[in-house]
Design an enzyme around this catalytic site. Structure first.
Site, PDB file in Angstrom:
ATOM      1  N   GLY A  14     -15.020 -78.151-117.278  1.00 26.46           N
ATOM      2  CA  GLY A  14     -15.430 -78.879-115.467  1.00 26.46           C
ATOM      3  C   GLY A  14     -16.855 -79.394-116.296  1.00 26.46           C
ATOM      4  O   GLY A  14     -17.779 -78.336-116.349  1.00 26.46           O
ATOM      5  N   GLY A  81      -6.302 -81.402-118.945  1.00 22.24           N
ATOM      6  CA  GLY A  81      -4.763 -82.281-118.608  1.00 22.24           C
ATOM      7  C   GLY A  81      -4.508 -82.171-119.685  1.00 22.24           C
ATOM      8  O   GLY A  81      -3.270 -82.251-119.400  1.00 22.24           O
ATOM      9  N   SER A 114     -13.778 -71.005-120.592  1.00 23.09           N
ATOM     10  CA  SER A 114     -13.684 -71.352-121.563  1.00 23.09           C
ATOM     11  C   SER A 114     -14.208 -70.271-122.436  1.00 23.09           C
ATOM     12  O   SER A 114     -14.398 -69.952-123.775  1.00 23.09           O
ATOM     13  CB  SER A 114     -14.895 -71.874-121.484  1.00 23.09           C
ATOM     14  N   ILE A 136     -20.603 -75.231-111.844  1.00 23.55           N
ATOM     15  CA  ILE A 136     -21.280 -75.993-110.339  1.00 23.55           C
ATOM     16  C   ILE A 136     -20.708 -74.695-109.543  1.00 23.55           C
ATOM     17  O   ILE A 136     -21.297 -74.246-108.102  1.00 23.55           O
ATOM     18  CB  ILE A 136     -21.051 -77.058-109.684  1.00 23.55           C
ATOM     19  N   ASP A 137     -19.322 -73.773-109.915  1.00 23.54           N
ATOM     20  CA  ASP A 137     -18.693 -72.769-108.753  1.00 23.54           C
ATOM     21  C   ASP A 137     -19.593 -71.583-109.198  1.00 23.54           C
ATOM     22  O   ASP A 137     -19.481 -71.158-108.149  1.00 23.54           O
ATOM     23  CB  ASP A 137     -17.546 -72.107-109.148  1.00 23.54           C
TER      24      ASP A 137
HETATM   25  O1  F6P Z   1     -14.405 -75.042-111.933  1.00 26.56           O
HETATM   26  C1  F6P Z   1     -15.575 -76.677-111.456  1.00 26.56           C
HETATM   27  C2  F6P Z   1     -14.428 -77.986-110.902  1.00 26.56           C
HETATM   28  O2  F6P Z   1     -15.428 -78.718-110.314  1.00 26.56           O
HETATM   29  C3  F6P Z   1     -14.367 -76.811-109.286  1.00 26.56           C
HETATM   30  O3  F6P Z   1     -15.477 -76.450-108.529  1.00 26.56           O
HETATM   31  C4  F6P Z   1     -12.911 -77.858-109.278  1.00 26.56           C
HETATM   32  O4  F6P Z   1     -12.288 -76.926-108.405  1.00 26.56           O
HETATM   33  C5  F6P Z   1     -12.400 -77.736-109.923  1.00 26.56           C
HETATM   34  O5  F6P Z   1     -13.356 -77.679-111.333  1.00 26.56           O
HETATM   35  C6  F6P Z   1     -12.226 -79.516-110.252  1.00 26.56           C
HETATM   36  O6  F6P Z   1     -11.410 -80.129-111.409  1.00 26.56           O
HETATM   37  P1  F6P Z   1     -11.183 -80.971-112.164  1.00 26.56           P
HETATM   38  O7  F6P Z   1     -12.754 -82.048-112.414  1.00 26.56           O
HETATM   39  O8  F6P Z   1     -10.338 -81.067-112.965  1.00 26.56           O
HETATM   40  O9  F6P Z   1     -10.680 -81.929-110.659  1.00 26.56           O
END
Ligand code: F6P
Length: 360
Positions: A14, A81, A114, A136-137
């Protein structure tokens, strides 16, 4: 100047704010050594897919452009995805791609997932690897900070500030659901910065009555509005997740817990109207804040220093105000770093009267 190298840099997982500042720092530091830098497109896809997708990055065409100051990833990121082939098949394709591109080293800008994937791919190849943590987590292990986290905290805090005005006008309790997956760092840091009244994180169990009691206290104190920050990864009151959905690399997919809480609170207590905001992907964007850009610069420079020293399979980290590095294997072994419930953040939230769940 040591031996000339051709290095690749890729962003994976992400996106978040600060990725372009990382790329720029690597380009700057590597260019000073006279190395060639291949910017790999779309995470590892640029290496494993045919035709390979990359471009040569220089100080002139990248670092001197506006990109280092912007969000998103100039290089694009891996689309999780898409169904992945087996690890063995991918490692072989990766090793072949690295050979065909003539890469001596790769800088991987990614989260814990990753790092795991790429370090596995690299087992079948002689390429040097250095990781730079971003997410961001803020759940990448060992390092205290990953690039992108502080900007996400800023985005959430700005949203809390905005919600506070409308909560005040309408005498409402407003719930804000934030990302963070299974870790409560983003929720807790932004709740502290935004002076929220309630902050629920996956690491601490809560009760609906606990939330309502805090709302009653606020009402009794003469205040007519409240802010509730909720981590997307919290469970329902009975301890289950709303859904068991997983993405194609096996990570949990969350969403909707804010609405669950809204329904539960509203059905038991009606002194406040309750509404929900799900902040979503704005948390992954916004102008990168100074700390993220500083971290990007320090991490980029350190990554190049490690490669020049012949180090391999390392990840740069931030610890006690210093940059350092650890073995990628250690990072992979450590898994995900959750919010420490004994930390000063949690302690302060509790001391400030925030309801953060049922503390022991
Ligand atoms: O790992 C980063 C993150 O933004 C999480 O906080 C969130 O649950 C997830 O990715 C969302 O993923 P996506 O972009 O596939 O909706």
């Amino acid at each position: 100047m040591g031996a000339k190298k051709r290095i690749g840099i890729l962003t994976s997982g992400g996106d978040c704010a600060g990725l372009n500042a990382v790329i720029s720092a690597v380009v700057e530091a590597a260019s000073k050594k006279g190395w060639e830098i291949y910017g790999i497109h779309n995470g590892t896809d640029g290496i494993t897919e045919k035709p390979h997708s990359y471009e040569i990055l220089t100080v002139h065409n990248f670092s001197d452009s506006p990109w280092p100051r912007l969000s998103g990833s100039y290089l694009g990121s891996l689309n999780k995805g898409v169904k992945m082939e087996s690890l063995e098949e991918m490692s072989q394709r990766f090793a072949k791609g690295v050979r065909e591109l003539g890469l001596d080293a790769i800088v991987v800008v990614g989260g814990d997932g990753s790092m795991n994937i790429v370090s596995n791919y690299c087992k079948g190849s002689t390429v040097q690897v250095v990781g730079i943590p971003k997410t961001i987590d803020n759940d990448t292990p060992i390092t205290e900070f990953s690039v992108g986290f502080e900007t996400a905290v800023q985005q959430c805090t700005t949203a809390i500030d905005s919600l506070e005005w409308t909560a005040r006008s309408h005498n409402r309790a407003l719930i804000m659901e934030v990302m963070g997956r299974d870790a409560g760092h983003l929720a807790m840091h932004s709740a502290l910065a935004g002076a929220a009244d309630v902050c629920l994180v996956p690491e601490i169990p809560y009760t609906i009555d606990g939330i309502i009691n805090r709302l009653k206290e606020i009402k009794a104190s003469g205040r007519n509005h409240a802010i509730i920050v909720v981590s997307e990864g919290i469970k329902t009151e009975d301890g289950s997740h709303l859904s068991n959905k997983k993405n194609l690399v096996g990570e949990a997919v969350y969403g909707g817990i804010g609405q669950y809480l809204c329904n539960e609170i509203s059905s038991r207590y009606n002194e406040f109207q309750v509404r929900v905001t799900t902040l979503g992907h704005v948390q992954r964007s916004g102008t990168p804040v100074a700390f993220d850009r500083m971290l990007a610069s320090v991490y980029g420079a350190k990554a190049v220093e490690l490669l020049a020293a012949g180090e391999d399979n390392k990840m740069v980290i931030w610890k006690n105000g210093h940059v350092d590095s650890v073995d990628l294997a250690e990072v992979v072994k450590a898994g995900t770093t959750l919010l420490n419930t004994e930390s000063d953040y949690v302690k302060a939230a509790h001391q400030l009267g925030m309801y953060i769940g049922e503390m022991k």
